[in-house]
Write a protein that holds these residues in place. Structure first.
Motif, PDB file in Angstrom:
ATOM      1  N   SER A 186       0.885  -1.189   0.047  1.00  0.00           N
ATOM      2  CA  SER A 186      -0.054   0.078  -0.099  1.00  0.00           C
ATOM      3  C   SER A 186       0.755   1.369  -0.031  1.00  0.00           C
TER       4      SER A 186
ATOM      5  N   THR B 106       1.229   5.420   1.164  1.00  0.00           N
ATOM      6  CA  THR B 106       0.533   6.344   1.901  1.00  0.00           C
ATOM      7  C   THR B 106       1.242   7.704   1.605  1.00  0.00           C
TER       8      THR B 106
ATOM      9  N   THR C  21      -3.145   6.708  -0.806  1.00  0.00           N
ATOM     10  CA  THR C  21      -3.892   7.333   0.415  1.00  0.00           C
ATOM     11  C   THR C  21      -2.831   8.536   0.959  1.00  0.00           C
TER      12      THR C  21
ATOM     13  N   ALA D 247      -2.408  11.408   3.870  1.00  0.00           N
ATOM     14  CA  ALA D 247      -2.827  11.576   5.314  1.00  0.00           C
ATOM     15  C   ALA D 247      -1.911  13.026   5.626  1.00  0.00           C
TER      16      ALA D 247
END
Length: 610
Positions: free
Chosen positions: A564, A566, A600, A602
């Protein structure tokens, strides 16, 4: 600071359970929802006489038969909307009726027409009220447009405080106008019956004159029908009434129609009897007031009441527009933000949008009431025609009660409304042509919004027959954006290492200070030797484009490793909200740009204490 200003402007938030306390009684609803319709009697008769005077003063007797025809139309529209309230009590009026009985596109035409019309309601009412104010205070005449804008903003603020408070505010101007017009008509009729005022009509009923044509009659009739604007507002705002909602709404509609009909008939009759002729300097209503009261206190009270109701008549739009926008948003033809209730349990986004749209119209038309009225009338009579013809279909489908009689009433209203729409386009085309541009744009917008929501629903829908595809990642890669080496950066790196198997620090450097950029890289590697540091050079002082290119490259590797990805953006938060404006908004721009990537994003917030 903003929060304190907001509390002072609209008051403290209301609980959801307090919504019932915001519902309206008939008395307050009459003040809130009838100001537009009642105020139109201030210029309805004048619109008729202005059209007739073009054929000479002998033509002015035609205002009586035209007034009778307007009253017939008022009766048909009132009975029709009373039926709509009972058949469709959820609000939405013409939009809901037309959509249900004619289909989606005609329904959107009705809804779009009313949305624009409510903006025109505010613009026309406020500019008319401003004209009355500047007539009383000539020194303000050069500032008519700023005064109109201030009135719109004041009405917006009042409506943001909630339905009950706006209704309470309107009680004084609306009921003052009702009292003054009632006194004027009754006193005028008393003087006529007792012979204190002689017959001054410019021509007896039935007098022939040169230039008497059907075209002249229809032009005067279409102009006078502007008195019926605002009648539909109650059917759009049924949810704002106390229980039983349909019964109270229907009762309020009948009361408003009776008052409107009596006032329009009385003013038109006095205008005919007194032989009033329209002129540029004194309104027809003011001339009737002078003939009835003289130049005494009652005349000035009449002028004050007229100016007040014209100024606040815009509030009908503020009451009906948000509810109509809610219905369109519920059907996914407008953004869902129009379904959200504000702190005071009103549809705040609808109120704000209406205020902005109305101010734009005032600026475009330079505050001219005359230029706005024909377009205003088209926006009313197109939905009238569609909703009343839609009710005919409704009665033939349901066959409820005396359905043939009800359908006949709707047929009369639909035919007259349709004739008025055609007449307005034929005789006032230079004023109403923008409707032919605005409606296709609105319809296109509605359909695009609806398509967007349908595509989203299709993509997000979970179908029980098909298993949900799950993705099991083998690890996590974190890219942390570094501008310099600070406590914010240090804490953000520590956090990145706690959630990521692989951490990459990315810095974008410029040509302006290469030594500083090199020093930053050395210091970072010394402080975080186990974190990969990447310095991306930008010759065009842009952070966003180099960051996106780097993220795209790392994203390919992350997919190959089944990681993944981020993107962590460190950001410090000043102690006071106003201090945000003192700092650059790179983090906001980066988040906006990264939203286009399948990653993603953040934010690591560091709160400053001073």
């Amino acid at each position: 600071m903003f929060r304190n200003f907001k509390r002072a402007l609209i008051g403290k938030p209301l609980k959801t359970l307090d919504e019932g306390s915001q519902h309206l009684s008939k008395g307050k609803a009459l003040a809130l929802l009838s100001s537009d319709a009642l105020s139109s009697v201030a210029y309805g008769t004048e619109q008729i006489t202005t059209a007739l005077i073009m054929a000479g003063s002998l033509a002015l007797w035609l205002q009586l038969p035209i007034a009778i025809l307007v009253l017939v139309l008022l009766g048909a529209i009132t009975l029709s909307y009373r039926q709509i309230i009972n058949a469709y009590p959820s609000g939405g009026g013409a939009y809901v009726v037309t959509t249900t009985n004619w289909g989606q596109m005609p329904g959107l035409v009705a809804g779009g027409s009313l949305l624009v019309d409510y903006m025109l309601t505010v613009a026309v009412s406020v500019t008319a009220g401003t004209s009355a104010i500047t007539s009383a205070v000539p020194a303000w005449r050069p500032y008519a447009i700023p005064v109109a804008i201030v009135i719109v903003l004041v009405l917006m603020a009042i409506n943001l405080r909630g339905v009950r408070e706006s209704a309470s505010f309107l009680t004084i101007p609306v009921y003052s106008f009702i009292i003054m017009i009632s006194v004027m008509i009754m006193y005028g009729l008393y003087n006529i019956l007792t012979g204190q005022v002689e017959y001054h009509a410019t021509a007896a009923v039935g007098t022939g004159f040169q230039g008497m044509t059907l075209l002249l009659f229809m032009k005067a009739f279409s102009s006078g029908s502007s008195s019926l604007t605002g009648v539909e507002a109650i059917s759009n705002a049924v949810p704002n009434f106390k229980e039983p909602k349909p019964k109270n709404a229907a009762g309020t509609l009948v009361i408003m129609a009776l008052i409107l009909g009596a006032f329009f008939a009385g003013i038109t009759f006095l205008s005919y009897w007194y032989g009033i002729k329209p002129n540029e300097h004194t309104t027809v209503l003011a001339q009737i007031g002078m003939m009835t009261f003289g130049h005494g206190v009652f005349f000035y009270l009449l002028q004050l009441a007229t100016a007040l109701i014209l100024a606040v008549a815009a509030n009908t739009g503020f009451s009906a527009f948000p509810q109509l926008a809610f219905n369109l948003a519920k059907d996914k033809f407008m953004p869902h933000i129009y379904m959200d209730k504000g702190d005071r349990l009103g549809y705040s986004n609808g109120i704000l949008s209406l205020a902005i749209g109305s101010i734009i119209l005032i600026l475009i038309f330079h505050g001219s009431t005359e230029a706005l009225i024909p377009l205003y009338a088209v926006g009313v009579f197109v939905p009238f025609t569609l909703s009343q013809s839609g009710m005919i279909i409704h009665w033939f489908r349901t066959r409820d009660g005396i359905w043939l009689g009800k359908a006949f009433i709707n047929l009369v209203g639909a035919l007259i409304s349709a004739v008025l729409v055609v007449t307005l386009f034929l005789l006032h085309f230079p004023s109403v042509w923008p409707y032919l541009i605005i409606m296709p744009i609105l319809l296109r917008m509605f359909l695009m919004i609806n398509k967007h929501y349908r595509l989203i629903a299709k993509q997000l829908k979970v179908i029980s027959q098909e298993p949900i595809k799950r993705h099991r990642y083998d690890g996590s890669t974190v890219i942390i954006l570094v501008s310099n080496l600070t406590r914010v950066t240090a804490e953000a790196v520590d956090y990145s290492q706690s959630i990521g198997d692989k951490v990459i620090a990315m810095h974008v450097s410029f040509d302006s200070n290469p030594e500083r950029e090199h020093r930053l890289g050395v210091e970072f590697k010394r402080e975080f030797p186990d974190v990969r540091y990447v310095d991306i050079h930008s010759s065009y002082r842009s952070i966003t484009e180099p960051a996106l290119r780097f993220v795209d490259e790392i994203s390919k590797g992350a997919k190959e490793r089944n990681h993944s990805l981020t993107i962590l953006i460190p950001q410090f938060v000043p102690r006071y909200p106003w201090q945000q404006a003192l700092h650059n908004q790179n983090s906001l721009r980066l988040r906006t740009a990264l939203a286009s990537r399948d990653v993603t994003v953040a934010t690591y917030y560091f709160h400053l204490k001073q």
